[in-house]
Design a protein around this motif. Structure first.
Motif, PDB file in Angstrom:
ATOM      1  N   ARG A 199       0.847  -1.178   0.241  1.00 30.93           N
ATOM      2  CA  ARG A 199      -0.060  -0.055  -0.086  1.00 30.93           C
ATOM      3  C   ARG A 199       0.487   0.754  -0.049  1.00 30.93           C
ATOM      4  NH1 ARG A 199      -1.829  -3.169   4.505  1.00 30.93           N
ATOM      5  NH2 ARG A 199      -3.258  -4.360   3.721  1.00 30.93           N
ATOM      6  N   ILE A 200       0.334   2.311  -0.848  1.00 29.57           N
ATOM      7  CA  ILE A 200       1.132   3.693  -0.875  1.00 29.57           C
ATOM      8  C   ILE A 200       0.236   4.835  -1.866  1.00 29.57           C
ATOM      9  CG2 ILE A 200       2.192   3.437  -3.425  1.00 29.57           C
ATOM     10  CD1 ILE A 200       4.777   4.394  -2.915  1.00 29.57           C
ATOM     11  N   VAL A 201       0.752   5.932  -0.806  1.00 29.23           N
ATOM     12  CA  VAL A 201      -0.336   6.950  -1.159  1.00 29.23           C
ATOM     13  C   VAL A 201       0.256   7.912  -1.978  1.00 29.23           C
ATOM     14  CG1 VAL A 201      -1.620   8.351   0.407  1.00 29.23           C
ATOM     15  CG2 VAL A 201      -1.944   6.224   0.836  1.00 29.23           C
ATOM     16  N   PHE A 202       0.591   8.253  -2.400  1.00 27.10           N
ATOM     17  CA  PHE A 202       1.315   9.583  -2.809  1.00 27.10           C
ATOM     18  C   PHE A 202       1.154  10.897  -2.703  1.00 27.10           C
ATOM     19  CE2 PHE A 202       2.856  10.500  -7.489  1.00 27.10           C
ATOM     20  CZ  PHE A 202       3.910  10.735  -6.780  1.00 27.10           C
ATOM     21  N   SER A 203       2.004  11.984  -2.573  1.00 33.95           N
ATOM     22  CA  SER A 203       2.340  13.443  -2.980  1.00 33.95           C
ATOM     23  C   SER A 203       1.806  13.373  -3.633  1.00 33.95           C
ATOM     24  CB  SER A 203       2.980  13.663  -1.442  1.00 33.95           C
ATOM     25  OG  SER A 203       2.413  14.788  -1.293  1.00 33.95           O
ATOM     26  N   SER A 204       1.279  13.252  -5.096  1.00 29.48           N
ATOM     27  CA  SER A 204       1.634  14.500  -6.435  1.00 29.48           C
ATOM     28  C   SER A 204       0.941  15.420  -6.332  1.00 29.48           C
ATOM     29  CB  SER A 204       0.779  13.569  -7.079  1.00 29.48           C
ATOM     30  OG  SER A 204       0.734  12.888  -8.318  1.00 29.48           O
ATOM     31  N   THR A 205       0.903  16.148  -7.581  1.00 27.26           N
ATOM     32  CA  THR A 205       0.285  17.249  -7.952  1.00 27.26           C
ATOM     33  C   THR A 205      -0.484  18.029  -9.262  1.00 27.26           C
ATOM     34  OG1 THR A 205       1.739  19.444  -8.574  1.00 27.26           O
ATOM     35  CG2 THR A 205       2.948  17.047  -9.434  1.00 27.26           C
ATOM     36  N   ALA A 206      -0.727  18.673  -8.990  1.00 23.52           N
ATOM     37  CA  ALA A 206      -1.370  19.296 -10.123  1.00 23.52           C
ATOM     38  C   ALA A 206      -1.395  19.289 -11.356  1.00 23.52           C
ATOM     39  CB  ALA A 206      -2.719  20.132  -9.523  1.00 23.52           C
ATOM     40  N   ALA A 207       0.686  19.857 -11.066  1.00 25.06           N
ATOM     41  CA  ALA A 207       1.205  20.623 -12.253  1.00 25.06           C
ATOM     42  C   ALA A 207       0.638  18.795 -13.180  1.00 25.06           C
ATOM     43  CB  ALA A 207       2.367  20.531 -11.512  1.00 25.06           C
ATOM     44  N   THR A 208       0.412  18.067 -12.801  1.00 24.40           N
ATOM     45  CA  THR A 208       0.320  16.599 -14.513  1.00 24.40           C
ATOM     46  C   THR A 208      -0.257  17.078 -15.248  1.00 24.40           C
ATOM     47  OG1 THR A 208      -1.383  15.942 -13.028  1.00 24.40           O
ATOM     48  CG2 THR A 208       1.377  15.171 -12.118  1.00 24.40           C
TER      49      THR A 208
END
Length: 329
Positions: free
Chosen positions: A110-119
């Motif tokens: 299980r992994i929760v990823f801190s992404s970005t709306a810059a995607t």
């Protein structure tokens, strides 16, 4: 079982650690302290090291019973990413590869990823939805998208389930007053405004006032950092309960212009806060606001600190108490 928080000594990571502590979780933190601060870690077991060091990760996973990971560790300066893309691919993408390989080796699924709306790059729609086109306009956003895609394929091959959380601007400080925002260099609008209020800067720069917005300045979505931390914890709960991999936007759904943020900061601080209009920065879209309907429905996430006055007020309290940031060790 413990939650491993990578980058847990950083700004958002430290608030996620605080949220996990408040509910009695066992926490393991990994941070190389490149941008993080020891004083930001309010509890848990801190390991100082780099995700790209396999022996180091063997120690972390070998010494602890970890059942979920929250992954914050990454370089995140857009301008720097355009000047030194290799640094961002090596740290962000390769670092994530090393982490996923160790998770697979130690059967952490299980992994929760801190992404970005810059995607998303230049938005197709306002507000932005999760199924909108992803076409990053900078290396930072491109590496985050690559990290998301890597997780997709690790899920397909090894069953590592992930939740990716995409968001724009975190701001504010913890209600305890113990942790806040301290970057070097500082590039975020709210702390730059507050540094101006403290007399540490002569003025705050406003990059362009001729955008097609109500007052001509760029409009952005701001979320209290503790609301973001809560979303990461809810995402861990989703995965622990058997939820499938998913991507969620996090936002207030309401944008604030640069001028609005400055005006509210003047009200909150009671300071003049001089501002200077400067030329537009290349690549700055007029409006970036995310729809978080899916996160509200599926995660049960609802930001509770969504008044900009309260967000800036909490940040101002921390900056007044810590005008030079954390102790530099």
């Amino acid at each position: 079982m413990a939650v491993l928080v990578t980058g847990g000594a950083g700004y958002i990571g430290s608030h996620a650690v605080a949220a996990l502590l408040e509910r009695g979780e066992e926490i393991v933190i990994v941070d190389n302290l490149q941008q993080g601060h020891r004083d930001a870690v309010l509890g848990g077991k801190l390991y100082v090291g780099d995700l790209r060091d396999g022996e180091f990760l063997d120690t972390v996973f070998g010494e602890n019973s970890i059942d979920a990971v929250i992954h914050f560790a990454a370089n995140s300066l857009v301008g720097e990413s355009m000047k030194d893309p290799g640094k961002y691919y090596h740290n962000n993408v390769y670092g994530t590869l090393c982490l996923l390989e160790k998770m697979n080796q130690y059967e952490v699924k299980r992994i929760v990823f801190s992404s970005t709306a810059a995607t998303y790059g230049e938005p197709e729609n306002v507000p932005i939805h999760e199924n909108d086109r992803t076409l990053p306009t900078n290396t930072y956003g491109e590496t985050k998208l690559a990290m998301e895609k890597m997780m997709k394929w690790f899920d397909a091959a090894s069953g590592i389930k992930y939740v990716s959380l995409r968001y724009f601007n975190a701001a504010g400080a913890h209600a305890s007053g113990k942790i806040g925002e301290d970057h070097n260099p500082e590039t975020h609008l709210v702390p730059l405004i507050l540094q101006t209020a403290l007399g540490q800067r002569s003025h705050i720069s406003v990059f362009g006032d001729d955008y097609p917005t109500e007052d001509g300045t760029c409009v952005r979505d701001y979320i209290h950092v503790s609301d973001l931390a809560d979303a990461h914890v809810l995402a861990v709960d989703r995965l622990r309960s058997g939820g499938d991999s998913a991507i969620y936007n996090l936002g207030n759904g309401t944008g604030f212009s640069v001028k609005q943020v400055i005006d509210i900061a003047r009200q909150v601080t009671g300071r003049e806060i001089p501002a200077a209009i400067e030329a537009r920065r290349a690549g700055d879209p007029a409006v970036l606001v995310a729809s978080s309907d899916r996160a509200r429905t599926e995660l049960g996430w609802s930001p509770s600190r969504n008044k900009l006055e309260d967000i800036i007020g909490s940040a101002w309290a921390w900056h007044q108490a810590n005008p030079t940031g954390y102790n530099k060790q």
